[in-house]
Design a protein around this motif. Sequence first.
Motif, PDB file in Angstrom:
ATOM      1  N   ASN A  31       0.866  -1.183   0.000  1.00 23.37           N
ATOM      2  CA  ASN A  31       0.000   0.000   0.000  1.00 23.37           C
ATOM      3  C   ASN A  31       0.902   1.233   0.000  1.00 23.37           C
ATOM      4  O   ASN A  31       1.610   1.487   0.974  1.00 23.37           O
ATOM      5  CB  ASN A  31      -0.909   0.014   1.237  1.00 23.37           C
ATOM      6  N   ASN A  32       0.896   1.967  -1.098  1.00 18.94           N
ATOM      7  CA  ASN A  32       1.747   3.152  -1.208  1.00 18.94           C
ATOM      8  C   ASN A  32       1.076   4.348  -0.552  1.00 18.94           C
ATOM      9  O   ASN A  32      -0.073   4.655  -0.844  1.00 18.94           O
ATOM     10  CB  ASN A  32       2.050   3.458  -2.671  1.00 18.94           C
ATOM     11  N   ILE A  33       1.827   4.997   0.331  1.00 18.96           N
ATOM     12  CA  ILE A  33       1.339   6.152   1.073  1.00 18.96           C
ATOM     13  C   ILE A  33       2.286   7.307   0.779  1.00 18.96           C
ATOM     14  O   ILE A  33       3.489   7.208   1.052  1.00 18.96           O
ATOM     15  CB  ILE A  33       1.305   5.861   2.591  1.00 18.96           C
ATOM     16  N   GLN A  34       1.765   8.368   0.216  1.00 21.35           N
ATOM     17  CA  GLN A  34       2.606   9.505  -0.145  1.00 21.35           C
ATOM     18  C   GLN A  34       3.145  10.189   1.103  1.00 21.35           C
ATOM     19  O   GLN A  34       2.418  10.408   2.080  1.00 21.35           O
ATOM     20  CB  GLN A  34       1.831  10.510  -0.987  1.00 21.35           C
ATOM     21  N   VAL A  35       4.426  10.506   1.078  1.00 17.35           N
ATOM     22  CA  VAL A  35       5.055  11.233   2.180  1.00 17.35           C
ATOM     23  C   VAL A  35       4.445  12.632   2.203  1.00 17.35           C
ATOM     24  O   VAL A  35       4.447  13.327   1.190  1.00 17.35           O
ATOM     25  CB  VAL A  35       6.582  11.301   1.994  1.00 17.35           C
ATOM     26  N   PRO A  36       3.879  13.051   3.337  1.00 18.48           N
ATOM     27  CA  PRO A  36       3.240  14.369   3.413  1.00 18.48           C
ATOM     28  C   PRO A  36       4.213  15.503   3.112  1.00 18.48           C
ATOM     29  O   PRO A  36       5.412  15.400   3.394  1.00 18.48           O
ATOM     30  CB  PRO A  36       2.743  14.444   4.857  1.00 18.48           C
ATOM     31  N   SER A  37       3.684  16.565   2.583  1.00 20.98           N
ATOM     32  CA  SER A  37       4.475  17.756   2.291  1.00 20.98           C
ATOM     33  C   SER A  37       5.128  18.267   3.570  1.00 20.98           C
ATOM     34  O   SER A  37       4.489  18.332   4.616  1.00 20.98           O
ATOM     35  CB  SER A  37       3.564  18.831   1.695  1.00 20.98           C
ATOM     36  N   GLY A  38       6.402  18.585   3.501  1.00 18.01           N
ATOM     37  CA  GLY A  38       7.123  19.078   4.662  1.00 18.01           C
ATOM     38  C   GLY A  38       7.706  17.980   5.532  1.00 18.01           C
ATOM     39  O   GLY A  38       8.365  18.260   6.526  1.00 18.01           O
ATOM     40  N   GLU A  44      11.400   3.503   2.753  1.00 19.07           N
ATOM     41  CA  GLU A  44      10.003   3.181   2.415  1.00 19.07           C
ATOM     42  C   GLU A  44       9.233   2.675   3.626  1.00 19.07           C
ATOM     43  O   GLU A  44       8.028   2.510   3.573  1.00 19.07           O
ATOM     44  CB  GLU A  44       9.957   2.109   1.326  1.00 19.07           C
ATOM     45  N   TYR A  45       9.940   2.414   4.731  1.00 24.43           N
ATOM     46  CA  TYR A  45       9.341   1.811   5.911  1.00 24.43           C
ATOM     47  C   TYR A  45       9.451   2.671   7.164  1.00 24.43           C
ATOM     48  O   TYR A  45       9.129   2.216   8.258  1.00 24.43           O
ATOM     49  CB  TYR A  45       9.998   0.448   6.196  1.00 24.43           C
ATOM     50  N   GLU A  46       9.893   3.916   7.006  1.00 21.80           N
ATOM     51  CA  GLU A  46      10.112   4.735   8.190  1.00 21.80           C
ATOM     52  C   GLU A  46      10.044   6.224   7.862  1.00 21.80           C
ATOM     53  O   GLU A  46      10.647   6.692   6.904  1.00 21.80           O
ATOM     54  CB  GLU A  46      11.484   4.427   8.778  1.00 21.80           C
ATOM     55  N   MET A  47       9.296   6.947   8.706  1.00 21.63           N
ATOM     56  CA  MET A  47       9.228   8.398   8.611  1.00 21.63           C
ATOM     57  C   MET A  47       9.426   8.947  10.022  1.00 21.63           C
ATOM     58  O   MET A  47       8.742   8.534  10.957  1.00 21.63           O
ATOM     59  CB  MET A  47       7.880   8.844   8.046  1.00 21.63           C
ATOM     60  N   GLN A  48      10.365   9.863  10.158  1.00 23.17           N
ATOM     61  CA  GLN A  48      10.706  10.427  11.463  1.00 23.17           C
ATOM     62  C   GLN A  48      10.259  11.875  11.572  1.00 23.17           C
ATOM     63  O   GLN A  48      10.377  12.642  10.621  1.00 23.17           O
ATOM     64  CB  GLN A  48      12.218  10.371  11.681  1.00 23.17           C
ATOM     65  N   ALA A  49       9.763  12.243  12.732  1.00 16.21           N
ATOM     66  CA  ALA A  49       9.492  13.639  13.110  1.00 16.21           C
ATOM     67  C   ALA A  49       8.674  14.403  12.075  1.00 16.21           C
ATOM     68  O   ALA A  49       9.040  15.487  11.654  1.00 16.21           O
ATOM     69  CB  ALA A  49      10.794  14.363  13.410  1.00 16.21           C
ATOM     70  N   CYS A  50       7.573  13.849  11.668  1.00 14.71           N
ATOM     71  CA  CYS A  50       6.641  14.529  10.769  1.00 14.71           C
ATOM     72  C   CYS A  50       5.524  15.104  11.640  1.00 14.71           C
ATOM     73  O   CYS A  50       4.701  14.349  12.159  1.00 14.71           O
ATOM     74  CB  CYS A  50       6.091  13.558   9.738  1.00 14.71           C
ATOM     75  N   ASP A  51       5.526  16.412  11.845  1.00 18.86           N
ATOM     76  CA  ASP A  51       4.580  17.053  12.764  1.00 18.86           C
ATOM     77  C   ASP A  51       4.644  16.434  14.156  1.00 18.86           C
ATOM     78  O   ASP A  51       3.633  16.246  14.819  1.00 18.86           O
ATOM     79  CB  ASP A  51       3.148  16.982  12.220  1.00 18.86           C
ATOM     80  N   GLY A  52       5.853  16.059  14.571  1.00 25.73           N
ATOM     81  CA  GLY A  52       6.048  15.477  15.897  1.00 25.73           C
ATOM     82  C   GLY A  52       5.773  13.991  15.979  1.00 25.73           C
ATOM     83  O   GLY A  52       5.882  13.392  17.043  1.00 25.73           O
ATOM     84  N   THR A  53       5.416  13.368  14.867  1.00 27.21           N
ATOM     85  CA  THR A  53       5.066  11.955  14.847  1.00 27.21           C
ATOM     86  C   THR A  53       6.071  11.174  14.011  1.00 27.21           C
ATOM     87  O   THR A  53       6.481  11.615  12.949  1.00 27.21           O
ATOM     88  CB  THR A  53       3.651  11.765  14.266  1.00 27.21           C
ATOM     89  N   SER A  54       6.459  10.005  14.525  1.00 26.46           N
ATOM     90  CA  SER A  54       7.346   9.096  13.807  1.00 26.46           C
ATOM     91  C   SER A  54       6.673   7.742  13.705  1.00 26.46           C
ATOM     92  O   SER A  54       5.987   7.316  14.635  1.00 26.46           O
ATOM     93  CB  SER A  54       8.675   8.941  14.548  1.00 26.46           C
ATOM     94  N   ILE A  55       6.867   7.081  12.567  1.00 17.16           N
ATOM     95  CA  ILE A  55       6.289   5.752  12.375  1.00 17.16           C
ATOM     96  C   ILE A  55       7.284   4.884  11.630  1.00 17.16           C
ATOM     97  O   ILE A  55       7.998   5.352  10.751  1.00 17.16           O
ATOM     98  CB  ILE A  55       4.925   5.833  11.638  1.00 17.16           C
ATOM     99  N   LYS A  56       7.327   3.625  12.039  1.00 11.92           N
ATOM    100  CA  LYS A  56       8.235   2.656  11.432  1.00 11.92           C
ATOM    101  C   LYS A  56       7.595   1.286  11.536  1.00 11.92           C
ATOM    102  O   LYS A  56       6.900   1.003  12.505  1.00 11.92           O
ATOM    103  CB  LYS A  56       9.568   2.666  12.169  1.00 11.92           C
ATOM    104  N   PRO A 126       2.812  12.857  19.775  1.00  8.83           N
ATOM    105  CA  PRO A 126       2.336  13.619  20.933  1.00  8.83           C
ATOM    106  C   PRO A 126       0.830  13.452  21.165  1.00  8.83           C
ATOM    107  O   PRO A 126       0.306  13.940  22.150  1.00  8.83           O
ATOM    108  CB  PRO A 126       2.684  15.067  20.570  1.00  8.83           C
ATOM    109  N   LYS A 127       0.150  12.738  20.255  1.00 10.39           N
ATOM    110  CA  LYS A 127      -1.307  12.565  20.351  1.00 10.39           C
ATOM    111  C   LYS A 127      -1.673  11.337  21.160  1.00 10.39           C
ATOM    112  O   LYS A 127      -1.103  10.268  20.958  1.00 10.39           O
ATOM    113  CB  LYS A 127      -1.917  12.424  18.954  1.00 10.39           C
ATOM    114  N   ASP A 128      -2.639  11.512  22.036  1.00 10.78           N
ATOM    115  CA  ASP A 128      -3.222  10.385  22.765  1.00 10.78           C
ATOM    116  C   ASP A 128      -4.352   9.841  21.901  1.00 10.78           C
ATOM    117  O   ASP A 128      -5.451  10.394  21.878  1.00 10.78           O
ATOM    118  CB  ASP A 128      -3.729  10.845  24.130  1.00 10.78           C
ATOM    119  N   ILE A 129      -4.084   8.781  21.179  1.00  9.46           N
ATOM    120  CA  ILE A 129      -5.069   8.207  20.255  1.00  9.46           C
ATOM    121  C   ILE A 129      -5.882   7.172  21.011  1.00  9.46           C
ATOM    122  O   ILE A 129      -5.377   6.116  21.375  1.00  9.46           O
ATOM    123  CB  ILE A 129      -4.374   7.571  19.036  1.00  9.46           C
ATOM    124  N   SER A 130      -7.153   7.494  21.249  1.00  8.06           N
ATOM    125  CA  SER A 130      -8.012   6.559  21.964  1.00  8.06           C
ATOM    126  C   SER A 130      -9.275   6.219  21.178  1.00  8.06           C
ATOM    127  O   SER A 130     -10.022   5.328  21.558  1.00  8.06           O
ATOM    128  CB  SER A 130      -8.384   7.125  23.333  1.00  8.06           C
TER     129      SER A 130
END
Length: 147
Positions: A31-38, A44-56, A126-130
């Motif tokens: 599933n291709n997910i475009q890297v957000p602007s900025g 291809e498996y990791e994005m760091q510090a995007c609006d304070g959020t990192s995912i891997k 930084p988000k509390d995702i509930s």
Amino acid sequence: MKNIFTLVLLLSTLSFYGQDKKVSFLNLVGNNIQVPSGCEAQSEYEMQACDGTSIKWDYYTDDMLSAVFDATISAFAESNSSKTEVTFTSFGEQLKGYKFKMGTTYQYFLKGKIKDQALMINLGTPKDISKTDDLDGFLSLFFDEAS
């Protein structure tokens, strides 16, 4: 003069071919997910510090996934007592795991399968995702639901 021209040509060639290719899309089990602007992806498996959020995410065999996930959760639980169970849905598949509060951020570890591929997702934000409404911005590109 010929030596100077050769040297300039050589250096420009090395700098052109030595540049890292910018990653435009993340690949979550095909599933291709475009890297957000900025934002900038490390791979291809990791994005760091995007609006304070990192995912891997990492792919595993079923046996390896359980062992790595359990070891990761045990290590985090030793130093943090705020372990909470969470369930996310990504591309129609349910991922289960835990949320830890780490100062002003939250660390999520999720495991499951997408398209029959076992994986573990590490999300720091930084988000509390509930609930699903908390999945705004680019997180909604990865996850359909949260509870």
